[in-house]
Design a protein around this motif. Structure first.
Motif, PDB file in Angstrom:
ATOM      1  N   UNK A 178       0.820  -1.213   0.000  1.00 63.22           N
ATOM      2  CA  UNK A 178       0.000   0.000   0.000  1.00 63.22           C
ATOM      3  C   UNK A 178       0.856   1.267   0.000  1.00 63.22           C
ATOM      4  N   UNK A 179       1.903   1.268   0.824  1.00 61.72           N
ATOM      5  CA  UNK A 179       2.737   2.469   0.940  1.00 61.72           C
ATOM      6  C   UNK A 179       3.496   2.763  -0.348  1.00 61.72           C
ATOM      7  N   UNK A 180       4.008   1.722  -0.977  1.00 64.38           N
ATOM      8  CA  UNK A 180       4.812   1.893  -2.194  1.00 64.38           C
ATOM      9  C   UNK A 180       3.995   1.767  -3.475  1.00 64.38           C
ATOM     10  N   UNK A 181       2.715   1.468  -3.322  1.00 61.32           N
ATOM     11  CA  UNK A 181       1.811   1.290  -4.466  1.00 61.32           C
ATOM     12  C   UNK A 181       2.343   0.251  -5.451  1.00 61.32           C
ATOM     13  N   UNK A 182       2.759  -0.879  -4.915  1.00 60.65           N
ATOM     14  CA  UNK A 182       3.262  -2.008  -5.707  1.00 60.65           C
ATOM     15  C   UNK A 182       2.111  -2.971  -5.959  1.00 60.65           C
ATOM     16  N   UNK A 183       1.189  -2.571  -6.814  1.00 65.61           N
ATOM     17  CA  UNK A 183      -0.025  -3.341  -7.011  1.00 65.61           C
ATOM     18  C   UNK A 183       0.240  -4.717  -7.595  1.00 65.61           C
ATOM     19  N   UNK A 184       1.287  -4.864  -8.406  1.00 63.71           N
ATOM     20  CA  UNK A 184       1.605  -6.184  -8.965  1.00 63.71           C
ATOM     21  C   UNK A 184       2.024  -7.148  -7.860  1.00 63.71           C
ATOM     22  N   UNK A 185       2.684  -6.645  -6.846  1.00 59.48           N
ATOM     23  CA  UNK A 185       3.046  -7.488  -5.705  1.00 59.48           C
ATOM     24  C   UNK A 185       1.811  -7.898  -4.923  1.00 59.48           C
ATOM     25  N   UNK A 186       0.776  -7.075  -4.997  1.00 57.52           N
ATOM     26  CA  UNK A 186      -0.459  -7.389  -4.299  1.00 57.52           C
ATOM     27  C   UNK A 186      -1.103  -8.666  -4.785  1.00 57.52           C
ATOM     28  N   UNK A 187      -0.873  -9.014  -6.025  1.00 58.10           N
ATOM     29  CA  UNK A 187      -1.411 -10.268  -6.563  1.00 58.10           C
ATOM     30  C   UNK A 187      -0.820 -11.453  -5.802  1.00 58.10           C
ATOM     31  N   UNK A 188       0.489 -11.418  -5.581  1.00 52.67           N
ATOM     32  CA  UNK A 188       1.143 -12.492  -4.830  1.00 52.67           C
ATOM     33  C   UNK A 188       0.639 -12.506  -3.387  1.00 52.67           C
ATOM     34  N   UNK A 189       0.456 -11.314  -2.820  1.00 49.66           N
ATOM     35  CA  UNK A 189      -0.026 -11.193  -1.456  1.00 49.66           C
ATOM     36  C   UNK A 189      -1.410 -11.812  -1.331  1.00 49.66           C
ATOM     37  N   UNK A 190      -2.270 -11.559  -2.306  1.00 43.01           N
ATOM     38  CA  UNK A 190      -3.619 -12.124  -2.285  1.00 43.01           C
ATOM     39  C   UNK A 190      -3.610 -13.643  -2.464  1.00 43.01           C
ATOM     40  N   UNK A 191      -2.590 -14.168  -3.127  1.00 43.20           N
ATOM     41  CA  UNK A 191      -2.489 -15.622  -3.305  1.00 43.20           C
ATOM     42  C   UNK A 191      -2.209 -16.343  -1.989  1.00 43.20           C
ATOM     43  N   UNK A 192      -1.803 -15.614  -0.964  1.00 44.05           N
ATOM     44  CA  UNK A 192      -1.601 -16.246   0.343  1.00 44.05           C
ATOM     45  C   UNK A 192      -2.931 -16.651   0.975  1.00 44.05           C
ATOM     46  N   UNK A 193      -4.007 -15.979   0.574  1.00 44.47           N
ATOM     47  CA  UNK A 193      -5.319 -16.277   1.171  1.00 44.47           C
ATOM     48  C   UNK A 193      -5.745 -17.719   0.908  1.00 44.47           C
ATOM     49  N   UNK A 194      -5.739 -18.205  -0.357  1.00 42.27           N
ATOM     50  CA  UNK A 194      -6.140 -19.612  -0.548  1.00 42.27           C
ATOM     51  C   UNK A 194      -5.161 -20.602   0.087  1.00 42.27           C
ATOM     52  N   UNK A 195      -3.903 -20.234   0.181  1.00 39.17           N
ATOM     53  CA  UNK A 195      -2.926 -21.127   0.821  1.00 39.17           C
ATOM     54  C   UNK A 195      -3.300 -21.337   2.282  1.00 39.17           C
ATOM     55  N   UNK A 196      -3.520 -20.235   3.006  1.00 40.47           N
ATOM     56  CA  UNK A 196      -3.852 -20.343   4.423  1.00 40.47           C
ATOM     57  C   UNK A 196      -5.254 -20.906   4.626  1.00 40.47           C
ATOM     58  N   UNK A 197      -6.161 -20.590   3.741  1.00 45.59           N
ATOM     59  CA  UNK A 197      -7.507 -21.135   3.844  1.00 45.59           C
ATOM     60  C   UNK A 197      -7.484 -22.660   3.707  1.00 45.59           C
ATOM     61  N   UNK A 198      -6.705 -23.159   2.761  1.00 44.37           N
ATOM     62  CA  UNK A 198      -6.575 -24.608   2.584  1.00 44.37           C
ATOM     63  C   UNK A 198      -5.972 -25.257   3.831  1.00 44.37           C
ATOM     64  N   UNK A 199      -4.976 -24.604   4.426  1.00 37.07           N
ATOM     65  CA  UNK A 199      -4.347 -25.148   5.630  1.00 37.07           C
ATOM     66  C   UNK A 199      -5.349 -25.210   6.782  1.00 37.07           C
ATOM     67  N   UNK A 200      -6.147 -24.167   6.952  1.00 35.45           N
ATOM     68  CA  UNK A 200      -7.126 -24.132   8.042  1.00 35.45           C
ATOM     69  C   UNK A 200      -8.235 -25.157   7.800  1.00 35.45           C
TER      70      UNK A 200
END
Length: 119
Positions: free
Chosen positions: A90-112
Motif C-alpha cells: 500500500x505504501x509503495x503502491x506495488x499493485x503487482x506485488x499485491x497479486x502475490x499477497x492475495x495468493x496467500x489467502x487460498x494457501x492459508x484457507x486450505x491449511x485451516x
C-alpha cells in the motif's frame, strides 16, 4: 537527446526495482506456503486420534490447548509478516506485488480447512 538518455536510465531503474519487488513477492509467497505446511504439522498435535473416533470415544482432553499452543507462534509470525507485506504494498503502491499477497489467502484457507477437518 540528454532527456531521452535520462528517461531510459530512469526506466531501467524502475524495471530493476519492479523485478526486485517481484522476486521478494515470490519469496514471501513461498514462505507463506512453507508456513502453512508448518501450521498443519503443528496443528496435527491436537487432532482427534482416528481410532478413538471410530470407537466413539469423545474424551475431554487438553487437545484444544495443545492445538492452540502449537499453532499460535506460527499464526503470529505470519500475521505480522503478511500485514507488513500488505502495508509495504500500500505504501509503495506495488499493485503487482499485491497479486502475490492475495495468493496467500487460498494457501492459508486450505491449511485451516485441512486442520479443522481433523478435529
Amino acid at each position: 537527446m540528454e532527456a531521452a538518455i535520462r528517461n531510459a536510465m530512469h526506466s531501467e531503474q524502475l524495471n530493476r526495482r519492479n523485478l526486485t519487488a517481484q522476486r521478494w513477492s515470490v519469496v514471501l509467497l513461498v514462505l507463506n506456503f512453507i508456513g502453512a505446511v508448518v501450521y498443519v504439522v503443528a496443528a496435527s498435535n491436537g487432532w482427534v486420534i482416528p481410532r478413538e473416533r471410530e470407537l466413539g470415544l469423545h474424551s475431554v482432553t487438553g487437545e484444544p490447548y495443545v492445538w492452540a499452543l502449537s499453532v499460535f507462534p506460527v499464526c503470529v509470525v505470519f500475521l505480522v509478516l503478511n500485514l507488513t507485506w500488505g502495508a509495504f504494498i500500500l505504501a509503495r503502491k506495488r499493485w503487482h506485488s499485491g497479486i502475490f499477497w492475495l495468493l496467500t489467502i487460498p494457501i492459508w484457507l486450505a491449511a485451516v480447512v485441512l486442520d479443522f477437518a481433523h478435529h
